[in-house]
Design an enzyme around this catalytic site. Structure first.
Site, PDB file in Angstrom:
ATOM      1  N   ASN A  12      -2.078 -15.228  30.704  1.00 36.67           N
ATOM      2  CA  ASN A  12      -2.654 -15.825  29.495  1.00 36.67           C
ATOM      3  C   ASN A  12      -1.524 -16.473  28.696  1.00 36.67           C
ATOM      4  OD1 ASN A  12      -3.984 -16.453  27.155  1.00 36.67           O
ATOM      5  ND2 ASN A  12      -4.248 -14.335  26.460  1.00 36.67           N
ATOM      6  N   TRP A  13      -1.465 -17.804  28.778  1.00 38.95           N
ATOM      7  CA  TRP A  13      -0.375 -18.520  28.092  1.00 38.95           C
ATOM      8  C   TRP A  13      -0.649 -18.668  26.595  1.00 38.95           C
ATOM      9  CZ3 TRP A  13       0.920 -23.089  32.008  1.00 38.95           C
ATOM     10  CH2 TRP A  13       1.537 -22.538  33.134  1.00 38.95           C
ATOM     11  N   LYS A  14      -1.804 -18.220  26.155  1.00 37.37           N
ATOM     12  CA  LYS A  14      -2.166 -18.283  24.728  1.00 37.37           C
ATOM     13  C   LYS A  14      -1.834 -19.666  24.143  1.00 37.37           C
ATOM     14  CE  LYS A  14      -1.002 -13.400  24.324  1.00 37.37           C
ATOM     15  NZ  LYS A  14      -1.046 -12.254  23.443  1.00 37.37           N
ATOM     16  N   HIS A  99     -11.151 -11.560  23.993  1.00 38.36           N
ATOM     17  CA  HIS A  99      -9.730 -11.192  23.874  1.00 38.36           C
ATOM     18  C   HIS A  99      -9.488 -10.616  22.474  1.00 38.36           C
ATOM     19  CE1 HIS A  99      -5.395 -11.608  23.479  1.00 38.36           C
ATOM     20  NE2 HIS A  99      -5.362 -11.557  24.798  1.00 38.36           N
ATOM     21  N   GLU A 101      -7.255 -11.024  20.359  1.00 31.76           N
ATOM     22  CA  GLU A 101      -6.871 -11.990  19.321  1.00 31.76           C
ATOM     23  C   GLU A 101      -8.101 -12.765  18.828  1.00 31.76           C
ATOM     24  OE1 GLU A 101      -3.632 -13.633  21.544  1.00 31.76           O
ATOM     25  OE2 GLU A 101      -2.380 -11.930  20.978  1.00 31.76           O
ATOM     26  N   GLU A 171      -7.337  -3.842  27.296  1.00 28.73           N
ATOM     27  CA  GLU A 171      -6.192  -4.307  26.526  1.00 28.73           C
ATOM     28  C   GLU A 171      -6.178  -3.619  25.161  1.00 28.73           C
ATOM     29  OE1 GLU A 171      -4.696  -8.288  28.102  1.00 28.73           O
ATOM     30  OE2 GLU A 171      -6.199  -8.736  26.603  1.00 28.73           O
ATOM     31  N   GLY A 177       1.119  -8.063  22.659  1.00 25.62           N
ATOM     32  CA  GLY A 177       2.169  -8.847  22.006  1.00 25.62           C
ATOM     33  C   GLY A 177       3.095  -8.036  21.108  1.00 25.62           C
ATOM     34  N   SER A 213       1.669  -5.941  26.748  1.00 23.63           N
ATOM     35  CA  SER A 213       3.123  -5.821  26.887  1.00 23.63           C
ATOM     36  C   SER A 213       3.569  -5.459  28.302  1.00 23.63           C
ATOM     37  CB  SER A 213       3.678  -4.833  25.852  1.00 23.63           C
ATOM     38  OG  SER A 213       3.404  -5.315  24.539  1.00 23.63           O
ATOM     39  N   GLY A 234       0.490 -11.712  28.836  1.00 27.07           N
ATOM     40  CA  GLY A 234       0.681 -12.779  27.857  1.00 27.07           C
ATOM     41  C   GLY A 234       2.121 -13.273  27.894  1.00 27.07           C
TER      42      GLY A 234
HETATM   43  C1  PEP Z   1      -2.704 -10.784  26.370  1.00 26.09           C
HETATM   44  O1  PEP Z   1      -2.646 -11.677  25.543  1.00 26.09           O
HETATM   45  O2  PEP Z   1      -3.749 -10.655  27.039  1.00 26.09           O
HETATM   46  C2  PEP Z   1      -1.558  -9.901  26.535  1.00 26.09           C
HETATM   47  C3  PEP Z   1      -1.694  -8.880  27.311  1.00 26.09           C
HETATM   48  O3  PEP Z   1      -0.424 -10.224  25.832  1.00 26.09           O
HETATM   49  P1  PEP Z   1       1.035  -9.570  25.996  1.00 26.09           P
HETATM   50  O4  PEP Z   1       1.295  -9.397  27.475  1.00 26.09           O
HETATM   51  O5  PEP Z   1       1.960 -10.530  25.359  1.00 26.09           O
HETATM   52  O6  PEP Z   1       0.987  -8.238  25.312  1.00 26.09           O
END
Ligand code: PEP
Length: 251
Positions: A12-14, A99, A101, A171, A177, A213, A234
């Site tokens: 997920n490049w967000k 998600h 976010e 998640e 993040g 993470s 992410g």
């Molecule tokens: C995500 O956005 O789905 C995610 C897992 O982010 P990160 O790996 O940066 O925690």
């Protein structure tokens, strides 16, 4: 025990990468595609604007494309939104829905998540339904309850197409993040719980990914668990070296 013949590595490049950065990284990953084990199912979720050219590059090397979010209407006066149908036309196979976010920064409710999920299924895309508890819910011993509410809202009375995989991403909100990853044993426990609930609601054995993470140093600790079918990554997926080190950890 779940089928672990395939390992899902979803990136997920967000909103981390702009148009040029997305194309550069997609080309760099494609150039190393031969080193991706055949057991890996890889999908990249770029920003909406970079999605089409990134998809063209990835298609040639067998890497799938996904949308980070969709709107539930097909077409209409919905300024600023992009529908599941439009993502399908642009070459997507998958779409994230719910998600953390989206749920927490943009206040998406369980019923909106459900409408998006149904729109994604209608367009023959495969949804990746994200669920997770907040830090407060975990501190108050409400983790299981929070997850059950989200899973029930997503799958209660749903008609799941026979040709579609059912993919859930566990998640924990506090792990997204933040650099604070969930203990892999605890993640496995949550995956077992989600699996049981999804089977009870739909009769389908889900694919369940862990997200929060994940990095090259900790990915193997997750993947060795029987009910963790892969990871949704992410930050660590937006850099060639760390992403390819995550891929290397599968071997
Ligand atoms: C995500 O956005 O789905 C995610 C897992 O982010 P990160 O790996 O940066 O925690």
């Amino acid at each position: 025990m779940s089928d672990k013949s395939k390992i899902y590595l979803f990136a997920n490049w967000k909103m981390y990468l702009d148009y040029d950065e997305s194309n550069i990284l997609a080309n760099a990953i494609a150039a190393q595609a031969k080193s991706i084990p055949t057991s890996v199912k890889m999908a990249i979720f770029p920003s909406a604007l970079a999605l089409y050219p990134v998809g063209q590059v990835l298609h040639d090397v067998g890497i799938s494309l996904g949308a980070q979010n969709v709107y539930w209407q097909d077409k209409g006066g919905d300024t600023g939104e992009v529908s599941a149908r439009m993502y399908k036309e642009a070459g997507c196979k998958y779409a994230l829905v719910g998600h953390s976010e989206r749920r927490h920064l943009f206040h998406e409710s369980n019923s909106e998540v459900r409408k998006k999920l149904e729109a994604i299924l209608d367009e023959h895309l495969t949804p990746v339904i994200c669920v997770g508890e907040t830090e407060k819910e975990r501190a108050e011993n409400k983790t299981e309850e929070a997850i059950e509410i989200q899973v029930r809202a997503a799958f209660h009375n749903i008609v799941w197409p026979k040709d579609r995989e059912l993919i859930v991403a566990y998640e924990p909100v506090w792990a997204i993040g933040t650099g604070k990853n969930c203990d892999p044993i605890e993640a496995e426990r949550m995956h077992q719980l989600i699996k049981k609930q999804v089977i009870a609601l739909t009769g389908i054995t889900p694919v369940i990914l862990y997200g929060g993470s994940v990095k090259p140093e900790n990915v193997a600790e997750y993947l060795k668990n029987p009910n963790i079918n892969g990871v949704l990554v992410g930050n660590a997926s937006t850099n060639l070296e760390s992403w390819m080190n995550i891929v290397a950890a599968v071997r």
